[in-house]
Design a protein around this motif. Structure first.
Motif, PDB file in Angstrom:
ATOM      1  N   VAL A 374       0.822  -1.219   0.000  1.00  0.00           N
ATOM      2  CA  VAL A 374       0.000   0.000   0.000  1.00  0.00           C
ATOM      3  C   VAL A 374       0.853   1.264   0.000  1.00  0.00           C
ATOM      4  O   VAL A 374       1.738   1.439   0.828  1.00  0.00           O
ATOM      5  CB  VAL A 374      -0.968   0.013   1.205  1.00  0.00           C
ATOM      6  CG1 VAL A 374      -1.861   1.254   1.160  1.00  0.00           C
ATOM      7  CG2 VAL A 374      -1.822  -1.257   1.227  1.00  0.00           C
ATOM      8  N   ILE A 375       0.530   2.145  -0.935  1.00  0.00           N
ATOM      9  CA  ILE A 375       1.135   3.475  -0.997  1.00  0.00           C
ATOM     10  C   ILE A 375       0.133   4.501  -0.468  1.00  0.00           C
ATOM     11  O   ILE A 375       0.482   5.404   0.283  1.00  0.00           O
ATOM     12  CB  ILE A 375       1.561   3.829  -2.433  1.00  0.00           C
ATOM     13  CG1 ILE A 375       2.714   2.916  -2.886  1.00  0.00           C
ATOM     14  CG2 ILE A 375       1.957   5.295  -2.555  1.00  0.00           C
ATOM     15  CD1 ILE A 375       3.088   3.062  -4.353  1.00  0.00           C
ATOM     16  N   ALA A 376      -1.122   4.337  -0.864  1.00  0.00           N
ATOM     17  CA  ALA A 376      -2.171   5.270  -0.443  1.00  0.00           C
ATOM     18  C   ALA A 376      -3.487   4.509  -0.305  1.00  0.00           C
ATOM     19  O   ALA A 376      -3.702   3.515  -0.984  1.00  0.00           O
ATOM     20  CB  ALA A 376      -2.314   6.402  -1.459  1.00  0.00           C
ATOM     21  N   VAL A 377      -4.357   5.003   0.578  1.00  0.00           N
ATOM     22  CA  VAL A 377      -5.677   4.400   0.741  1.00  0.00           C
ATOM     23  C   VAL A 377      -6.596   5.415   1.415  1.00  0.00           C
ATOM     24  O   VAL A 377      -6.156   6.221   2.245  1.00  0.00           O
ATOM     25  CB  VAL A 377      -5.611   3.094   1.578  1.00  0.00           C
ATOM     26  CG1 VAL A 377      -5.149   3.356   3.005  1.00  0.00           C
ATOM     27  CG2 VAL A 377      -6.947   2.354   1.575  1.00  0.00           C
ATOM     28  N   ASN A 378      -7.866   5.420   1.030  1.00  0.00           N
ATOM     29  CA  ASN A 378      -8.834   6.298   1.678  1.00  0.00           C
ATOM     30  C   ASN A 378      -8.938   5.937   3.151  1.00  0.00           C
ATOM     31  O   ASN A 378      -8.998   4.758   3.513  1.00  0.00           O
ATOM     32  CB  ASN A 378     -10.184   6.187   0.980  1.00  0.00           C
ATOM     33  CG  ASN A 378     -10.238   7.002  -0.299  1.00  0.00           C
ATOM     34  OD1 ASN A 378     -10.479   8.210  -0.268  1.00  0.00           O
ATOM     35  ND2 ASN A 378      -9.986   6.365  -1.435  1.00  0.00           N
ATOM     36  N   ASN A 379      -8.974   6.956   4.001  1.00  0.00           N
ATOM     37  CA  ASN A 379      -8.775   6.754   5.430  1.00  0.00           C
ATOM     38  C   ASN A 379      -9.948   7.293   6.250  1.00  0.00           C
ATOM     39  O   ASN A 379      -9.996   8.480   6.591  1.00  0.00           O
ATOM     40  CB  ASN A 379      -7.476   7.454   5.849  1.00  0.00           C
ATOM     41  CG  ASN A 379      -7.061   7.115   7.250  1.00  0.00           C
ATOM     42  OD1 ASN A 379      -7.886   6.867   8.122  1.00  0.00           O
ATOM     43  ND2 ASN A 379      -5.766   7.109   7.489  1.00  0.00           N
ATOM     44  N   PRO A 380     -10.912   6.427   6.611  1.00  0.00           N
ATOM     45  CA  PRO A 380     -12.051   6.907   7.410  1.00  0.00           C
ATOM     46  C   PRO A 380     -11.684   7.304   8.831  1.00  0.00           C
ATOM     47  O   PRO A 380     -12.362   8.124   9.435  1.00  0.00           O
ATOM     48  CB  PRO A 380     -13.018   5.714   7.400  1.00  0.00           C
ATOM     49  CG  PRO A 380     -12.181   4.533   7.073  1.00  0.00           C
ATOM     50  CD  PRO A 380     -11.073   5.023   6.208  1.00  0.00           C
ATOM     51  N   ALA A 381     -10.612   6.728   9.390  1.00  0.00           N
ATOM     52  CA  ALA A 381     -10.228   7.076  10.764  1.00  0.00           C
ATOM     53  C   ALA A 381      -9.911   8.561  10.881  1.00  0.00           C
ATOM     54  O   ALA A 381     -10.199   9.196  11.899  1.00  0.00           O
ATOM     55  CB  ALA A 381      -9.035   6.240  11.207  1.00  0.00           C
ATOM     56  N   LEU A 382      -9.316   9.120   9.808  1.00  0.00           N
ATOM     57  CA  LEU A 382      -8.988  10.542   9.796  1.00  0.00           C
ATOM     58  C   LEU A 382      -9.991  11.357   8.978  1.00  0.00           C
ATOM     59  O   LEU A 382      -9.788  12.554   8.769  1.00  0.00           O
ATOM     60  CB  LEU A 382      -7.576  10.755   9.231  1.00  0.00           C
ATOM     61  CG  LEU A 382      -6.428  10.123  10.036  1.00  0.00           C
ATOM     62  CD1 LEU A 382      -5.095  10.365   9.334  1.00  0.00           C
ATOM     63  CD2 LEU A 382      -6.393  10.681  11.446  1.00  0.00           C
ATOM     64  N   ARG A 383     -11.052  10.691   8.488  1.00  0.00           N
ATOM     65  CA  ARG A 383     -12.057  11.324   7.635  1.00  0.00           C
ATOM     66  C   ARG A 383     -11.418  11.899   6.369  1.00  0.00           C
ATOM     67  O   ARG A 383     -11.900  12.881   5.804  1.00  0.00           O
ATOM     68  CB  ARG A 383     -12.824  12.428   8.377  1.00  0.00           C
ATOM     69  CG  ARG A 383     -13.429  12.008   9.695  1.00  0.00           C
ATOM     70  CD  ARG A 383     -14.436  10.894   9.552  1.00  0.00           C
ATOM     71  NE  ARG A 383     -15.576  11.283   8.732  1.00  0.00           N
ATOM     72  CZ  ARG A 383     -16.540  10.440   8.348  1.00  0.00           C
ATOM     73  NH1 ARG A 383     -16.466   9.160   8.706  1.00  0.00           N
ATOM     74  NH2 ARG A 383     -17.549  10.844   7.628  1.00  0.00           N
ATOM     75  N   GLU A 384     -10.337  11.280   5.914  1.00  0.00           N
ATOM     76  CA  GLU A 384      -9.660  11.726   4.698  1.00  0.00           C
ATOM     77  C   GLU A 384     -10.006  10.763   3.567  1.00  0.00           C
ATOM     78  O   GLU A 384      -9.353   9.742   3.365  1.00  0.00           O
ATOM     79  CB  GLU A 384      -8.149  11.791   4.922  1.00  0.00           C
ATOM     80  CG  GLU A 384      -7.741  12.867   5.912  1.00  0.00           C
ATOM     81  CD  GLU A 384      -6.244  12.941   6.136  1.00  0.00           C
ATOM     82  OE1 GLU A 384      -5.544  11.923   5.872  1.00  0.00           O
ATOM     83  OE2 GLU A 384      -5.759  13.993   6.593  1.00  0.00           O
ATOM     84  N   MET A 385     -11.087  11.067   2.872  1.00  0.00           N
ATOM     85  CA  MET A 385     -11.603  10.190   1.817  1.00  0.00           C
ATOM     86  C   MET A 385     -12.131  11.046   0.677  1.00  0.00           C
ATOM     87  O   MET A 385     -12.724  12.101   0.909  1.00  0.00           O
ATOM     88  CB  MET A 385     -12.741   9.316   2.372  1.00  0.00           C
ATOM     89  CG  MET A 385     -12.345   8.421   3.527  1.00  0.00           C
ATOM     90  SD  MET A 385     -13.802   7.686   4.331  1.00  0.00           S
ATOM     91  CE  MET A 385     -14.448   9.099   5.226  1.00  0.00           C
ATOM     92  N   LYS A 386     -11.937  10.566  -0.530  1.00  0.00           N
ATOM     93  CA  LYS A 386     -12.472  11.273  -1.691  1.00  0.00           C
ATOM     94  C   LYS A 386     -12.767  10.270  -2.802  1.00  0.00           C
ATOM     95  O   LYS A 386     -11.883   9.515  -3.215  1.00  0.00           O
ATOM     96  CB  LYS A 386     -11.494  12.333  -2.191  1.00  0.00           C
ATOM     97  CG  LYS A 386     -12.079  13.189  -3.316  1.00  0.00           C
ATOM     98  CD  LYS A 386     -11.135  14.297  -3.744  1.00  0.00           C
ATOM     99  CE  LYS A 386     -11.795  15.137  -4.835  1.00  0.00           C
ATOM    100  NZ  LYS A 386     -10.903  16.207  -5.329  1.00  0.00           N
ATOM    101  N   VAL A 387     -14.007  10.241  -3.252  1.00  0.00           N
ATOM    102  CA  VAL A 387     -14.409   9.338  -4.326  1.00  0.00           C
ATOM    103  C   VAL A 387     -13.612   9.654  -5.591  1.00  0.00           C
ATOM    104  O   VAL A 387     -13.383  10.816  -5.929  1.00  0.00           O
ATOM    105  CB  VAL A 387     -15.923   9.476  -4.612  1.00  0.00           C
ATOM    106  CG1 VAL A 387     -16.316   8.658  -5.843  1.00  0.00           C
ATOM    107  CG2 VAL A 387     -16.740   9.024  -3.402  1.00  0.00           C
TER     108      VAL A 387
END
Length: 623
Positions: A374-387
């Motif tokens: 993994v290099i990058a992944v949407n992150n709900p723990a930090l609320r850092e997500m973008k479709v």
């Protein structure tokens, strides 16, 4: 606390101390689920390690596994790691030549296979490789010793080997090689990616922080454990204290979801597309007002964005749609799903929106075998997500976008190199330590990584314009009618495509339209079928730049699969293979005189409007 886990097998002590559970690992045999507790898992891993040492293996020796997913895979994996041995996991679906190459190239001494069928295939190849000393099997059948014999050997020699194993364990360094994973070889001979203990641990402990699920939750694992994507998340699940249930047959996924009711699982876009298609097909079976309400609910999902605040009226509509429709989608996936992680290829944004609006966040991520992964992944723990993006970069990975758009990365999860290939290693890791991914991307809002194409797959047309085929192919695959597509046109005046239809959907469509055909070869020649595909391609062309438009296409009569060679085991398109297989069709496309269309017909201009009149609809359902 995380410093307690510095090698993969440290997970065993970590879980025994923090998350002991009766169902640490689960599997299915003879139609029934069975489980291993945390303590059983730890004990059996140690017995396997001692058995391997008792057979004379020493630090750095290689042992291969060739199997579908099963909980016992972990005993081998952890046992090898703690004994300082190197695990070489191999896909159970590749060809004989690839097996032969990997087993020889990796200097494998022992092999553990899944079943009788794999044993017959591997044993014939192993007989020609003097370095291979033995084969064991996870399943019981005549002619091959069971892998439990290794554990029984370890148990019988426990007094002798237990203190030695403890010494070996303490001497295993994070810098030691843990595994060699061979790439699937979309462009040629497989390369052996060398990953250290630190590579793996640094990666899974980082992406394990992306959510807050843990000891009270269950997951299912069905993507191949031999691939670093599923393997890393498998460590992640265990590290978080979750119960992991393994599905060895893709046909068992639906029953497993209903029986285990998982809270999370790892997936690839193609499977999620099937889930989405299932939702849409269900709606098409309805009639009258129920059908109208169903597709009104589907249309609402276009508003979904992570962290978006909806206005009052939209919230009320979503609440009604959730009660009438979305709740049924959740129920179909066990009613517990919180997160689905998607990787391996681009995920269509509409799927993330449909799943997300139903409360099942589908988190797209990105990485390579060489990056552990993994290099990058949407992150709900930090609320850092973008479709539409693969999310923010992991906290211990550094990313830079090169002048030509290539994604470069650096960090503790970058591979040690390619096995026996320092020249190839030097091609991808530069003098400053940056790994060159071969992918083209951008950082949206300075944070969210978006992959736009593969650098090597981009091509230039005769007019000098560049084409990024993967982006166009992903758009084509958004059509229900299109299962796979390959865009072509290097050094030509215009772009074209080979299309493998979604035959299951196409057969249903033909039945509804009373179109009769003898077989798929006959089907793809039908005028009505080609006309429908003209409409599909024309609609997609409207979203493309003029030079990117698909001017001609041809339907092929075969499904593209890993078994038939068009796709890799990770479902990536093998462009060289497809190009050679369909050379006669490609030659015919560019030999044709008519500039537009499949079979010489002009692509029609199609206006596509999928939106509903919301006010009218709300009146009809009296909200």
């Amino acid at each position: 606390m995380e410093n307690m886990v510095r090698r993969t097998f440290d997970i065993l002590d970590w879980c025994e101390t923090n998350y002991p559970r009766e169902d640490a690992l689960g599997g299915k045999a003879n139609g029934k689920w069975y489980t291993y507790s945390t303590s059983e898992y730890k004990a059996k891993s140690h017995l396997f390690a001692m058995g391997m040492l008792a057979k004379g293996l020493q630090k750095g020796d290689k042992v291969a596994t060739v199997t579908t997913n099963r909980p016992e895979w972990n005993f081998v994996d952890m046992g090898l790691a703690m004994a300082g041995l190197i695990h070489v996991p191999i896909y159970p679906t590749i060809g004989d030549d690839e097996y032969r190459f990997i087993l020889e190239h990796a200097d494998v001494r022992y092999v553990v296979v899944g079943d009788n069928k794999l044993y017959e295939k591997i044993s014939a190849i192993a007989a020609e490789i003097p370095a291979i000393e033995g084969i064991y099997a996870f399943e019981d059948f005549e002619g091959c010793p069971h892998f439990r014999e290794i554990m029984e050997l370890g148990e019988s020699k426990q007094a002798e080997w237990s203190p030695i194993l403890e010494q070996i364990k303490s001497a295993v360094s994070p810098d030691d090689l843990a595994t060699i994973i061979y790439t699937s070889g979309t462009t040629g001979v497989p390369k052996g990616v060398m990953l250290t203990q630190e590579n793996l641990v640094a990666n899974f402990t980082s992406h394990a922080r992306m959510h807050n699920l843990g000891k009270d939750h269950r997951v299912i694992s069905f993507l191949p454990l031999c691939h670093v994507y599923e393997r890393s998340v498998n460590y992640h699940f265990q590290y978080k204290g979750m119960g992991v249930y393994y599905v060895g047959n893709l046909g068992q996924i639906v029953p497993a979801i209903k029986e285990i009711k998982p809270h999370m699982f790892n997936s690839v876009p193609r499977l999620l597309e099937r889930v989405y298609d299932g939702f849409i097909s269900k709606g098409k079976e309805l009639t009258g007002l129920k059908k109208v309400i169903y597709f009104w609910s589907v249309s609402l999902t276009r508003h979904f964005e992570y962290n978006k605040k909806y206005n009052f009226f939209l919230r009320m509509r979503i609440r009604v749609a959730d009660k009438l429709v979305y709740s049924k989608w959740r129920e179909a996936l066990g009613n517990n799903i919180v997160y689905v992680v998607s990787g391996g290829a681009a995920l269509q944004p509409r799927i993330a929106r449909v799943m997300g609006m139903a409360g099942m966040y589908t988190l797209e991520g990105y990485g390579l075998t060489e990056t552990s992964p993994v290099i990058a992944v949407n992150n709900p723990a930090l609320r850092e997500m973008k479709v539409g993006t693969v999310g923010p970069v992991l906290d211990n990975v550094e990313v830079r976008i090169a002048d030509d758009g290539e994604i470069l990365c650096k960090g503790p999860s970058i591979m040690k190199g390619y096995y026996k290939a320092p020249d190839l290693t030097a091609e991808v890791i530069d003098e400053e330590g940056w790994f060159h991914t071969g992918d083209i991307g951008v950082l949206e809002e300075g944070k969210y990584l978006k992959i736009t194409d593969r650098k090597k797959e981009m091509f230039k047309m005769s007019g000098g314009k560049y084409i990024a085929p993967q982006m166009i192919e992903n758009k084509l695959k958004e059509s229900f009618f299109i299962e796979q597509a390959m865009v072509i046109g290097e050094n030509e005046k215009f772009a074209s495509a080979l299309i493998s239809p979604n035959f299951e959907y196409l057969h249903d469509w033909c039945s509804q339209h009373k179109i009769h055909f003898r077989d798929n070869e006959d089907l793809v020649q039908k005028k009505e079928v080609n006309s429908q595909f003209f409409k599909e391609v024309a609609a997609i062309n409207k979203t493309l730049g003029q030079h990117e438009e698909i001017k001609r296409f041809r339907l092929v009569c075969e499904e593209w699969t890993p078994q038939t060679g068009e796709l890799s085991p990770t479902l990536k398109l093998k462009r060289n293979f497809v190009t050679k297989k369909y050379k006669h069709i490609i030659d015919a496309i560019y030999a044709a005189k008519t500039p537009n269309g499949g079979n010489g017909l002009r692509l029609p201009k199609v206006k596509v409007n999928l939106r509903f009149d919301m006010n009218e609809l709300l009146k009809r359902i009296k909200l």
